[in-house]
Design an enzyme around this catalytic site. Sequence first.
Site, PDB file in Angstrom:
ATOM      1  N   ARG A 129       0.840  -1.190   0.000  1.00  0.00           N
ATOM      2  CA  ARG A 129       0.000   0.000   0.000  1.00  0.00           C
ATOM      3  C   ARG A 129       0.879   1.245   0.000  1.00  0.00           C
ATOM      4  O   ARG A 129       1.891   1.315   0.695  1.00  0.00           O
ATOM      5  CB  ARG A 129      -0.910   0.036   1.246  1.00  0.00           C
ATOM      6  CG  ARG A 129      -2.075  -0.950   1.217  1.00  0.00           C
ATOM      7  CD  ARG A 129      -3.136  -0.518   0.232  1.00  0.00           C
ATOM      8  NE  ARG A 129      -4.287  -1.396   0.241  1.00  0.00           N
ATOM      9  CZ  ARG A 129      -4.423  -2.478  -0.518  1.00  0.00           C
ATOM     10  NH1 ARG A 129      -3.454  -2.816  -1.350  1.00  0.00           N
ATOM     11  NH2 ARG A 129      -5.508  -3.217  -0.453  1.00  0.00           N
ATOM     12  N   GLU A 162      -2.103   7.906  -6.444  1.00  0.00           N
ATOM     13  CA  GLU A 162      -2.128   7.053  -7.637  1.00  0.00           C
ATOM     14  C   GLU A 162      -3.256   7.509  -8.565  1.00  0.00           C
ATOM     15  O   GLU A 162      -4.426   7.424  -8.183  1.00  0.00           O
ATOM     16  CB  GLU A 162      -2.328   5.590  -7.234  1.00  0.00           C
ATOM     17  CG  GLU A 162      -1.165   5.052  -6.418  1.00  0.00           C
ATOM     18  CD  GLU A 162      -1.403   3.641  -5.897  1.00  0.00           C
ATOM     19  OE1 GLU A 162      -0.432   3.009  -5.473  1.00  0.00           O
ATOM     20  OE2 GLU A 162      -2.566   3.177  -5.920  1.00  0.00           O
ATOM     21  N   HIS A 222       1.196   0.149  -9.726  1.00  0.00           N
ATOM     22  CA  HIS A 222       0.227  -0.617  -8.930  1.00  0.00           C
ATOM     23  C   HIS A 222      -0.336  -1.792  -9.741  1.00  0.00           C
ATOM     24  O   HIS A 222      -1.560  -1.968  -9.864  1.00  0.00           O
ATOM     25  CB  HIS A 222      -0.906   0.268  -8.419  1.00  0.00           C
ATOM     26  CG  HIS A 222      -1.553  -0.277  -7.182  1.00  0.00           C
ATOM     27  ND1 HIS A 222      -1.898   0.498  -6.101  1.00  0.00           N
ATOM     28  CD2 HIS A 222      -1.898  -1.546  -6.836  1.00  0.00           C
ATOM     29  CE1 HIS A 222      -2.453  -0.257  -5.153  1.00  0.00           C
ATOM     30  NE2 HIS A 222      -2.463  -1.507  -5.588  1.00  0.00           N
TER      31      HIS A 222
END
Length: 320
Positions: free
Chosen positions: A236, A265, A287
């Site tokens: 995370r 993000e 990600h």
Amino acid sequence: MTRQRIVFLDRATIGPSVTIRRPGFEHDWAEYQATPETEVAERLSGASIAITNKVPLRAATVRELPDLRMIAVAATGYDVVDVAACKERGIVVANVQGYAVHTVPEHTFALILALRRSLIGYRQDVIAGEWQRAGQFCFFNHPIRDLHGSTLGIIGEGTIGQAVARLGQAFGMRTLFAAHKGVSGLGPLYTPFDEVLETSDVITLHCPLMPSTRDLLAMPEFRKMQRRPLLINASRGGLVAEADLVAALDEGLIAGVGFDCWTSEPPGADHPFWQIAERPNVILTPHVAWASDEAMQTVWDQVIANIENFARGEPSNVVG
């Protein structure tokens, strides 16, 4: 059964390779590639089931949706949903579980191996003509280190952390699970947090983002890293103070960075990681550690299973 209206708010977050199977019961279906937060209430008007991956469903929005009965989260993390507000309204929130046990550990070790053996730096050098200039069969512009015999410090002892440990052991690494920061007496599985920082050659993060783990690693922790480890984050954003990480790399406190998760993000133009993005000992990915074709299909299959179970009156993977 009352005919359900199902709305998928962010189809673009599930890759195009995934077969988007729909529930086996009669329903009306609407899907959007992406949904701005300001349009959530309008798009879910009249919906009984919402599917979201990253589109937030806050308390104020939930209160505007009297027909909503279920939220199917297409992820394990469900912080985008105000679960307490849903519970007050009797709305079931279900997530997906266990889908990332192969994809995230494999991505983690792709980062570790590439950094430990300086693959990015050597690739850049070959393209730039360094091999020809060396005038011999090889050259030694970057460090190359074996994993065998090194120490892997794992922060997060869940299913993914355990899978990462097994891969590390297969490479001949000594694996340590860090005790929770500031907590003692957790049992023989755990090594004190500071000892993991001090003795690890590679440190990898696999824990949730909570108030107790936000900025888990910052400059005080980097200064304890005596072996200049690689730092990997496929968990995370927010677990690491990112400006401090850049400073630690500049000061030589860590040997390299492999990050798949960022605090913002996508990141803005002022994100501190842009200062280091092109360095040979830095790998930044968008990600995607979770996003193998196989894992994404498992995510979707669980989403549909959760919806079908809810419609049968047997809700599964309920959170909160």
